[in-house]
Design a protein around this motif. Structure first.
Motif, PDB file in Angstrom:
ATOM      1  N   TRP A   1       0.825  -1.203   0.000  1.00  0.00           N
ATOM      2  CA  TRP A   1       0.000   0.000   0.000  1.00  0.00           C
ATOM      3  C   TRP A   1       0.862   1.258   0.000  1.00  0.00           C
ATOM      4  O   TRP A   1       0.435   2.323  -0.458  1.00  0.00           O
ATOM      5  CB  TRP A   1      -0.928   0.000   1.210  1.00  0.00           C
ATOM      6  CG  TRP A   1      -1.953  -1.088   1.208  1.00  0.00           C
ATOM      7  CD1 TRP A   1      -2.075  -2.101   2.096  1.00  0.00           C
ATOM      8  CD2 TRP A   1      -3.011  -1.282   0.258  1.00  0.00           C
ATOM      9  NE1 TRP A   1      -3.125  -2.926   1.780  1.00  0.00           N
ATOM     10  CE2 TRP A   1      -3.722  -2.440   0.648  1.00  0.00           C
ATOM     11  CE3 TRP A   1      -3.410  -0.604  -0.898  1.00  0.00           C
ATOM     12  CZ2 TRP A   1      -4.814  -2.927  -0.060  1.00  0.00           C
ATOM     13  CZ3 TRP A   1      -4.497  -1.081  -1.612  1.00  0.00           C
ATOM     14  CH2 TRP A   1      -5.184  -2.223  -1.192  1.00  0.00           C
ATOM     15  N   ALA A   2       2.080   1.130   0.505  1.00  0.00           N
ATOM     16  CA  ALA A   2       2.947   2.307   0.572  1.00  0.00           C
ATOM     17  C   ALA A   2       3.194   2.912  -0.804  1.00  0.00           C
ATOM     18  O   ALA A   2       3.484   4.109  -0.926  1.00  0.00           O
ATOM     19  CB  ALA A   2       4.280   1.920   1.227  1.00  0.00           C
ATOM     20  N   ALA A   3       3.057   2.095  -1.852  1.00  0.00           N
ATOM     21  CA  ALA A   3       3.269   2.606  -3.208  1.00  0.00           C
ATOM     22  C   ALA A   3       2.233   3.659  -3.598  1.00  0.00           C
ATOM     23  O   ALA A   3       2.440   4.407  -4.557  1.00  0.00           O
ATOM     24  CB  ALA A   3       3.238   1.445  -4.203  1.00  0.00           C
ATOM     25  N   LEU A   4       1.125   3.711  -2.850  1.00  0.00           N
ATOM     26  CA  LEU A   4       0.071   4.680  -3.169  1.00  0.00           C
ATOM     27  C   LEU A   4       0.225   5.983  -2.397  1.00  0.00           C
ATOM     28  O   LEU A   4      -0.607   6.884  -2.544  1.00  0.00           O
ATOM     29  CB  LEU A   4      -1.300   4.065  -2.864  1.00  0.00           C
ATOM     30  CG  LEU A   4      -1.692   2.848  -3.711  1.00  0.00           C
ATOM     31  CD1 LEU A   4      -3.048   2.307  -3.267  1.00  0.00           C
ATOM     32  CD2 LEU A   4      -1.711   3.199  -5.189  1.00  0.00           C
ATOM     33  N   ARG A   5       1.263   6.079  -1.583  1.00  0.00           N
ATOM     34  CA  ARG A   5       1.485   7.335  -0.871  1.00  0.00           C
ATOM     35  C   ARG A   5       1.758   8.446  -1.876  1.00  0.00           C
ATOM     36  O   ARG A   5       2.498   8.269  -2.839  1.00  0.00           O
ATOM     37  CB  ARG A   5       2.653   7.192   0.106  1.00  0.00           C
ATOM     38  CG  ARG A   5       2.311   6.340   1.312  1.00  0.00           C
ATOM     39  CD  ARG A   5       3.516   6.111   2.190  1.00  0.00           C
ATOM     40  NE  ARG A   5       3.179   5.216   3.296  1.00  0.00           N
ATOM     41  CZ  ARG A   5       4.070   4.637   4.086  1.00  0.00           C
ATOM     42  NH1 ARG A   5       5.371   4.861   3.881  1.00  0.00           N
ATOM     43  NH2 ARG A   5       3.677   3.845   5.058  1.00  0.00           N
TER      44      ARG A   5
ATOM     45  N   PRO B   1      -4.397   9.805   2.597  1.00  0.00           N
ATOM     46  CA  PRO B   1      -4.366  10.590   1.360  1.00  0.00           C
ATOM     47  C   PRO B   1      -5.085  11.932   1.476  1.00  0.00           C
ATOM     48  O   PRO B   1      -6.059  12.078   2.219  1.00  0.00           O
ATOM     49  CB  PRO B   1      -5.097   9.682   0.363  1.00  0.00           C
ATOM     50  CG  PRO B   1      -6.035   8.878   1.214  1.00  0.00           C
ATOM     51  CD  PRO B   1      -5.301   8.648   2.511  1.00  0.00           C
ATOM     52  N   GLU B   2      -4.564  12.907   0.755  1.00  0.00           N
ATOM     53  CA  GLU B   2      -5.301  14.154   0.571  1.00  0.00           C
ATOM     54  C   GLU B   2      -6.523  13.858  -0.300  1.00  0.00           C
ATOM     55  O   GLU B   2      -6.483  12.975  -1.167  1.00  0.00           O
ATOM     56  CB  GLU B   2      -4.419  15.205  -0.106  1.00  0.00           C
ATOM     57  CG  GLU B   2      -3.207  15.630   0.708  1.00  0.00           C
ATOM     58  CD  GLU B   2      -3.621  16.397   1.947  1.00  0.00           C
ATOM     59  OE1 GLU B   2      -4.636  17.119   1.893  1.00  0.00           O
ATOM     60  OE2 GLU B   2      -2.928  16.253   2.978  1.00  0.00           O
TER      61      GLU B   2
ATOM     62  N   LEU C   1      -6.814  11.176  -3.252  1.00  0.00           N
ATOM     63  CA  LEU C   1      -8.070  10.424  -3.269  1.00  0.00           C
ATOM     64  C   LEU C   1      -9.181  11.323  -3.791  1.00  0.00           C
ATOM     65  O   LEU C   1      -9.496  12.350  -3.177  1.00  0.00           O
ATOM     66  CB  LEU C   1      -8.420   9.923  -1.869  1.00  0.00           C
ATOM     67  CG  LEU C   1      -9.752   9.180  -1.743  1.00  0.00           C
ATOM     68  CD1 LEU C   1      -9.717   7.870  -2.536  1.00  0.00           C
ATOM     69  CD2 LEU C   1     -10.109   8.927  -0.280  1.00  0.00           C
ATOM     70  N   LEU C   2      -9.756  10.975  -4.933  1.00  0.00           N
ATOM     71  CA  LEU C   2     -10.902  11.702  -5.471  1.00  0.00           C
ATOM     72  C   LEU C   2     -12.148  11.152  -4.776  1.00  0.00           C
ATOM     73  O   LEU C   2     -12.525   9.994  -4.978  1.00  0.00           O
ATOM     74  CB  LEU C   2     -10.993  11.504  -6.983  1.00  0.00           C
ATOM     75  CG  LEU C   2      -9.716  11.857  -7.764  1.00  0.00           C
ATOM     76  CD1 LEU C   2      -9.919  11.599  -9.252  1.00  0.00           C
ATOM     77  CD2 LEU C   2      -9.306  13.301  -7.513  1.00  0.00           C
TER      78      LEU C   2
ATOM     79  N   GLY D   1      -2.851  10.619 -13.925  1.00  0.00           N
ATOM     80  CA  GLY D   1      -1.963   9.975 -12.965  1.00  0.00           C
ATOM     81  C   GLY D   1      -1.943  10.661 -11.611  1.00  0.00           C
ATOM     82  O   GLY D   1      -2.336  11.822 -11.471  1.00  0.00           O
ATOM     83  N   GLY D   2      -1.525   9.900 -10.608  1.00  0.00           N
ATOM     84  CA  GLY D   2      -1.384  10.456  -9.267  1.00  0.00           C
ATOM     85  C   GLY D   2      -2.682  10.579  -8.500  1.00  0.00           C
ATOM     86  O   GLY D   2      -2.716  11.244  -7.460  1.00  0.00           O
ATOM     87  N   ALA D   3      -3.743   9.966  -9.001  1.00  0.00           N
ATOM     88  CA  ALA D   3      -5.041  10.050  -8.328  1.00  0.00           C
ATOM     89  C   ALA D   3      -5.669   8.668  -8.269  1.00  0.00           C
ATOM     90  O   ALA D   3      -5.342   7.769  -9.066  1.00  0.00           O
ATOM     91  CB  ALA D   3      -5.969  11.019  -9.052  1.00  0.00           C
ATOM     92  N   MET D   4      -6.571   8.503  -7.329  1.00  0.00           N
ATOM     93  CA  MET D   4      -7.283   7.237  -7.163  1.00  0.00           C
ATOM     94  C   MET D   4      -8.683   7.525  -6.665  1.00  0.00           C
ATOM     95  O   MET D   4      -8.966   8.585  -6.109  1.00  0.00           O
ATOM     96  CB  MET D   4      -6.535   6.324  -6.188  1.00  0.00           C
ATOM     97  CG  MET D   4      -6.308   6.927  -4.815  1.00  0.00           C
ATOM     98  SD  MET D   4      -5.266   5.856  -3.768  1.00  0.00           S
ATOM     99  CE  MET D   4      -5.150   6.869  -2.276  1.00  0.00           C
TER     100      MET D   4
END
Length: 293
Positions: free
Chosen positions: A178-182, A212-213, A186-187, A230-233
Motif C-alpha cells: 500500500w505504501a506505493a500509493l502514498r 491521502p489528501e 483520493l478523489l 496519474g497520481g489520483a485514485m
C-alpha cells in the motif's frame, strides 16, 4: 353496496324510499332486504325528532318535513357518491412514495430500488446529503431514505445494513504494498454527503498506512481525466467503473447503505412496510451486482 357511515346511509335510505314510493321498492333498488331499510329510516327519524315518511298498506308518502328535506338529502347523497368515487380513483392510482437517496447510492442500486417501489405507488425521488435526508424523513417530508452509514439518525427506524464492495481505480494494477500509493490524491465526495462516513473511510485508509489528501470530483468526465493524468485514485462500486482499470479493496472500504423510515409507522405506505420493501430490493440488487462483478 359500499359500506357508509350510518347517518349517511340512512339518508340514502330516505331518498330511495321517497323516490320509489315504498320501502319494498327502496330495498330492491339498494340491493337490501326491507328490514334494514325500515329500521334505518326509523333511526334517522328518531335522531332528527321528525317524521319523514307516512307508511301505509299501499306504500310510503312524504310528510311535510320529508318534502322540505328531500332536495338537500338528494344533494348530500349525490355529493357523497361523487366524493367516494374520487377517493377510489386516487387509491387506484396508487400512493405516492417519496424516497430520498444519498448521492453515493450507486446507479444500478438506485434503479433497482425505485423499480421495486413502483409496486407500492408512484415514486418521487429526492437527493440530498445525509443529514438533510434524515431531517426530511423525521419531518414527514419523505417516506423513506437510503443513506450512507454511519450517520446520526435520531429516533428514525433503521433498516438492515447493506455493504457494497468497492474497487480502487486509478493505479494500473494493485501495488505490491500500500505504501506505493502514498502521494496519490483520493478523489472522493463522501465528506459532502456524510461527514461520519468520510471519517470511517479515513480510518480505513489509516489501517493500511495511508492518509491521502482528498479532492472533490464534479462529474464522470473530470474523474476519468484526472485518473488518466496519474497520481489520483477513487473508490467505485462495480457498476460505477465504466471500463476503468481497478482492483478490489478490503471489506473496511465497502460502501455501507441503510434505509431509514419514520419511527411511528415503520415507513408504512398503504399496507406496505417500506423498510421491508427497500431492504429486499437492496438485497436483490447486491445479489445482481455479485453475479455481474
Amino acid at each position: 353496496m359500499t359500506t357508509r357511515p350510518d347517518s349517511l346511509r340512512h339518508w340514502e335510505y330516505f331518498v330511495a324510499v321517497a323516490e320509489e314510493g315504498s320501502v319494498t321498492g327502496a330495498a330492491e333498488r339498494l340491493g337490501l332486504t326491507q328490514s334494514p331499510v325500515s329500521q334505518g329510516l326509523k333511526r334517522l327519524e328518531s335522531n332528527l325528532g321528525l317524521d319523514l315518511i307516512r307508511r301505509s298498506a299501499t306504500g310510503a308518502t312524504l310528510t311535510e318535513a320529508g318534502r322540505s328535506l328531500l332536495p338537500q338529502a338528494r344533494i348530500l347523497v349525490r355529493d357523497a357518491t361523487e366524493l367516494q368515487s374520487m377517493a377510489h380513483a386516487i387509491a387506484d392510482a396508487g400512493a405516492e412514495v417519496r424516497v430520498g437517496l444519498a448521492p453515493s447510492v450507486p446507479p444500478g442500486i438506485a434503479f433497482d430500488l425505485t423499480s421495486a417501489l413502483r409496486d407500492v405507488g408512484r415514486v418521487s425521488v429526492h437527493t440530498a446529503e445525509v443529514s438533510q435526508l434524515v431531517t426530511r424523513v423525521g419531518e414527514g417530508r419523505l417516506d423513506c431514505a437510503v443513506i450512507e452509514d454511519p450517520a446520526p439518525t435520531g429516533e428514525l427506524s433503521r433498516g438492515q445494513l447493506h455493504e457494497v464492495p468497492r474497487l480502487l481505480a486509478g493505479p494500473a494494477e494493485k501495488p505490491a504494498t500500500w505504501a506505493a500509493l502514498r502521494g496519490h490524491t483520493l478523489l472522493d465526495n463522501t465528506a459532502a454527503v456524510s461527514p461520519a462516513a468520510a471519517g470511517r473511510l479515513a480510518d480505513a485508509f489509516f489501517t493500511i498506512g495511508l492518509h491521502p489528501e482528498t479532492e472533490l470530483w464534479p462529474d464522470r468526465t473530470v474523474l476519468a481525466a484526472r485518473l488518466g493524468a496519474g497520481g489520483a485514485m477513487v473508490l467505485l462500486t462495480p457498476d460505477q467503473l465504466g471500463g476503468l482499470p481497478a482492483f478490489p479493496m478490503p471489506a473496511a472500504f465497502h460502501l455501507r447503505l441503510r434505509c431509514v423510515v419514520p419511527p411511528q409507522r415503520g415507513g408504512a405506505v398503504g399496507k406496505r412496510d417500506l423498510r421491508d420493501v427497500v431492504d429486499r430490493a437492496l438485497r436483490r440488487s447486491l445479489g445482481r451486482l455479485g453475479e455481474t462483478g
